[in-house]
Write a protein that holds these residues in place. Structure first.
Motif, mmCIF file in Angstrom:
data_model
loop_
_atom_site.group_PDB
_atom_site.id
_atom_site.type_symbol
_atom_site.label_atom_id
_atom_site.label_comp_id
_atom_site.label_asym_id
_atom_site.label_seq_id
_atom_site.Cartn_x
_atom_site.Cartn_y
_atom_site.Cartn_z
ATOM 1 N N UNK A 93 0.838 -1.205 0.000
ATOM 2 C CA UNK A 93 0.000 0.000 0.000
ATOM 3 C C UNK A 93 0.872 1.254 0.000
ATOM 4 N N UNK A 94 0.616 2.150 -0.955
ATOM 5 C CA UNK A 94 1.369 3.405 -1.062
ATOM 6 C C UNK A 94 0.406 4.567 -0.832
ATOM 7 N N UNK A 95 -0.158 4.616 0.354
ATOM 8 C CA UNK A 95 -0.989 5.752 0.754
ATOM 9 C C UNK A 95 -2.179 5.984 -0.179
ATOM 10 N N UNK A 96 -2.788 4.896 -0.642
ATOM 11 C CA UNK A 96 -3.964 5.035 -1.496
ATOM 12 C C UNK A 96 -5.228 5.198 -0.649
ATOM 13 N N UNK A 97 -6.198 5.917 -1.199
ATOM 14 C CA UNK A 97 -7.551 5.807 -0.672
ATOM 15 C C UNK A 97 -8.141 4.489 -1.141
ATOM 16 N N UNK A 98 -9.142 4.020 -0.421
ATOM 17 C CA UNK A 98 -9.767 2.747 -0.764
ATOM 18 C C UNK A 98 -11.276 2.925 -0.878
ATOM 19 N N UNK A 99 -11.886 2.112 -1.718
ATOM 20 C CA UNK A 99 -13.338 2.068 -1.734
ATOM 21 C C UNK A 99 -13.809 1.219 -0.551
ATOM 22 N N UNK A 100 -15.097 1.216 -0.299
ATOM 23 C CA UNK A 100 -15.647 0.558 0.887
ATOM 24 C C UNK A 100 -15.432 -0.954 0.866
ATOM 25 N N UNK A 101 -15.234 -1.518 -0.306
ATOM 26 C CA UNK A 101 -14.987 -2.961 -0.405
ATOM 27 C C UNK A 101 -13.515 -3.278 -0.119
ATOM 28 N N UNK A 102 -12.693 -2.200 0.008
ATOM 29 C CA UNK A 102 -11.296 -2.379 0.379
ATOM 30 C C UNK A 102 -10.306 -2.299 -0.759
ATOM 31 N N UNK A 103 -10.769 -1.971 -1.958
ATOM 32 C CA UNK A 103 -9.887 -1.929 -3.109
ATOM 33 C C UNK A 103 -9.222 -0.556 -3.231
ATOM 34 N N UNK A 104 -7.890 -0.514 -3.455
ATOM 35 C CA UNK A 104 -7.208 0.765 -3.635
ATOM 36 C C UNK A 104 -7.743 1.524 -4.852
ATOM 37 N N UNK A 105 -7.807 2.831 -4.731
ATOM 38 C CA UNK A 105 -8.217 3.678 -5.859
ATOM 39 C C UNK A 105 -6.954 4.073 -6.612
ATOM 40 N N UNK A 106 -6.812 3.532 -7.813
ATOM 41 C CA UNK A 106 -5.575 3.672 -8.577
ATOM 42 C C UNK A 106 -5.917 3.939 -10.037
ATOM 43 N N UNK A 107 -6.362 5.163 -10.305
ATOM 44 C CA UNK A 107 -6.838 5.512 -11.646
ATOM 45 C C UNK A 107 -5.720 5.489 -12.675
ATOM 46 N N UNK A 108 -4.497 5.754 -12.250
ATOM 47 C CA UNK A 108 -3.391 5.731 -13.204
ATOM 48 C C UNK A 108 -3.202 4.326 -13.783
ATOM 49 N N UNK A 109 -3.579 3.319 -12.993
ATOM 50 C CA UNK A 109 -3.517 1.954 -13.503
ATOM 51 C C UNK A 109 -4.464 1.728 -14.666
ATOM 52 N N UNK A 110 -5.608 2.399 -14.639
ATOM 53 C CA UNK A 110 -6.583 2.333 -15.727
ATOM 54 C C UNK A 110 -5.928 2.813 -17.023
ATOM 55 N N UNK A 111 -5.276 3.959 -16.956
ATOM 56 C CA UNK A 111 -4.579 4.537 -18.105
ATOM 57 C C UNK A 111 -3.511 3.573 -18.625
ATOM 58 N N UNK A 112 -2.790 2.951 -17.711
ATOM 59 C CA UNK A 112 -1.724 2.030 -18.115
ATOM 60 C C UNK A 112 -2.291 0.755 -18.740
ATOM 61 N N UNK A 113 -3.456 0.314 -18.264
ATOM 62 C CA UNK A 113 -4.110 -0.854 -18.861
ATOM 63 C C UNK A 113 -4.462 -0.582 -20.324
ATOM 64 N N UNK A 114 -4.979 0.608 -20.607
ATOM 65 C CA UNK A 114 -5.320 0.941 -21.996
ATOM 66 C C UNK A 114 -4.094 0.842 -22.900
ATOM 67 N N UNK A 115 -2.975 1.381 -22.440
ATOM 68 C CA UNK A 115 -1.755 1.312 -23.238
ATOM 69 C C UNK A 115 -1.269 -0.127 -23.373
ATOM 70 N N UNK A 116 -1.372 -0.885 -22.311
ATOM 71 C CA UNK A 116 -0.954 -2.289 -22.344
ATOM 72 C C UNK A 116 -1.748 -3.063 -23.401
ATOM 73 N N UNK A 117 -3.058 -2.877 -23.404
ATOM 74 C CA UNK A 117 -3.911 -3.564 -24.379
ATOM 75 C C UNK A 117 -3.567 -3.147 -25.800
ATOM 76 N N UNK A 118 -3.359 -1.847 -26.005
ATOM 77 C CA UNK A 118 -3.050 -1.352 -27.346
ATOM 78 C C UNK A 118 -1.700 -1.883 -27.830
ATOM 79 N N UNK A 119 -0.726 -1.911 -26.937
ATOM 80 C CA UNK A 119 0.609 -2.382 -27.324
ATOM 81 C C UNK A 119 0.627 -3.886 -27.572
ATOM 82 N N UNK A 120 -0.203 -4.628 -26.814
ATOM 83 C CA UNK A 120 -0.162 -6.084 -26.935
ATOM 84 C C UNK A 120 -1.038 -6.607 -28.073
ATOM 85 N N UNK A 121 -2.172 -5.921 -28.322
ATOM 86 C CA UNK A 121 -3.141 -6.474 -29.278
ATOM 87 C C UNK A 121 -3.439 -5.565 -30.455
#
Length: 447
Positions: free
Chosen positions: A316-344
């Motif tokens: 954990x790197x000082x993230x806020x979390x949703x009530x279900x306990x998952x870290x809020x990491x929007x930058x990961x969303x952006x990186x997923x898009x690039x990952x998909x584009x680069x791979x497929x």
């Protein structure tokens, strides 16, 4: 205040799943699903909750479609309950169950809302599970026949089709970790099921093309991001495994005609071998029109021996979390898009689930869920960044329209734009609903 503008062609809407919202579990000829069995097994779902009634959307779908219409949604993603169509998974067709979906789709079309139909969102008919479930290749054939029925019935009415929702969950959460139905803990079983799910997807896409069905077809993939804690090769490889287990394992066979060898070898080291029969990969490698992207969370992570299946632990790197306990990491969303584009490559991406679980207290007839609005703002900013970078994102569907049965969490975790009183079943629009309505109307967000 900066304004982020989205393309005018952007599709907007929300998503649900049959077992989570429909209810009417024992009405009009519907057969049992594995989630009926699992949720009625003591200790499997928090508070002993089940989907017998859920949001009662089976009876209240006109009201729910009115909520979509008032929101301004132009796409609605829902799933068909397989045991509502074929109570035994195959054989005799239940025309009453089929008519329900015709009523639903017709009303959506009447309101100018494009249906996105998901064939499988985890509610396997119990009758097929009794014969081995997804571990039995006969289930793949039964799914193909079910898909043919739905394709023919709704050809011309449905523009967007999805085969299987989040196969990672259906395979590994359900058969390795045992936290979802049917609740097994067997790695070899999970690997076998994962292959059969991808094979079932391929067969469905193949018959879709052979039948000349109108519209676009894709799948809905779990995605997440893990940023390596350090530059150590062990950390980098651990994060690669976590990302790849979600994405590569299920999309490489479709786009590359093979499973990622690094994961094949990893599972073998852990005691499970991949079994592929002649012709399987040819069936799986059917061209699809878009990738459905489901994203909720990510993290920084590092290698740790024997830490779960993939030898990885989150830091954990000082993230806020949703009530279900998952870290809020929007930058990961952006990186997923690039990952998909680069791979497929330049495959269109349709965000089919993104949302936040919040506490959501009803006070004076209102739910002030500013934390959910903040989550959406961060993640829609990531979407805009990806679009501006040239990645073809064609739509965004918030999870979810309604608070609903949140699988093993029962009714204690809320993701909806609309609050549901699970006693009266009254629907109450949250502040996030009103905010998202403005986003759709303006095609923009203020950040």
């Amino acid at each position: 205040m900066p304004i982020i503008q989205f393309p005018k062609s952007m599709k907007w809407g929300t998503a649900t799943a049959a077992y989570q919202v429909e209810g009417a579990a024992f009405e009009d000829g519907r057969g049992l699903s594995i989630w009926d069995t699992f949720s009625h097994t003591p200790g499997k779902v928090k508070n002993g909750d089940n989907g017998d009634i859920a949001c009662d959307s089976y009876h209240r779908y006109p009201e729910d479609i009115d909520l979509l219409d008032q929101l301004g949604a132009n796409v609605y993603r829902f799933s068909v309950s397989w045991p509502r169509i074929y109570p035994n998974g195959k054989g005799e067709l239940n025309s009453v169950g089929l008519q329900y979906y015709h009523n639903l789709v017709d009303r959506l079309v009447e309101k100018g809302i494009e249906p996105m139909l998901t064939l499988y969102h985890w509610d396997l008919p119990q009758a097929l599970q009794d014969q081995g479930g997804w571990a039995n290749r006969d289930t793949v054939e039964a799914f193909s026949q079910y898909a043919i029925t739905i394709f023919r019935e709704f050809n011309g009415k449905v523009k967007y089709w999805q085969t299987i929702n989040e196969p990672l969950c259906a395979a590994f959460l359900s058969n390795y970790r045992g936290v979802h139905a049917p609740g097994y803990q067997d790695l070899q079983l999970a690997v076998d099921v994962s292959h059969h799910l991808v094979l079932a997807h391929g067969k469905a896409v193949r018959v879709f093309r052979e039948l000349g069905i109108e519209g676009q077809i894709g799948t809905a993939t779990n995605t997440t991001w893990r940023e390596p804690f350090s530059d150590r090769i062990e950390d980098i490889e651990a994060c690669r495994r976590e990302i790849g287990h979600n994405i590569d394992w299920f999309l490489d066979p479709i786009f590359k005609g093979e499973y990622p060898q690094y994961l094949v070898e990893w599972f073998k080291k852990k005691g499970a071998e991949l079994h592929i029969e002649d012709g399987d990969m040819e069936i799986i490698q059917q061209p699809i029109d878009f990738i459905g992207v489901n994203y909720y969370s990510g993290n920084v992570a590092r290698y740790k021996e024997n830490a779960g299946l993939l030898d990885i632990e989150n830091i954990e790197i000082d993230y806020n979390h949703t009530y279900i306990g998952w870290p809020i990491y929007a930058d990961g969303f952006y990186k997923v898009f690039h990952y998909l584009a680069e791979r497929y490559g330049n495959v269109p991406l349709f965000i089919t689930e993104n949302g936040a679980c919040c506490v959501d207290e009803l006070a004076n007839g209102k739910v002030n869920d500013q934390d959910r609005i903040d989550y959406y703002k961060q993640h829609l900013t990531a979407v805009s960044r990806a679009i501006e970078s040239g990645i073809p994102i064609i739509g965004y569907l918030a999870w979810s329209l309604l608070d609903n049965f949140e699988w093993a969490e029962g009714y204690g975790k809320r993701f909806g734009l609309v609050y549901v009183d699970f006693h009266s079943l009254e629907r109450i629009k949250k502040e996030s609903y009103h905010w998202f309505k403005e986003v759709i109307a303006n095609g923009s967000i203020d950040v």
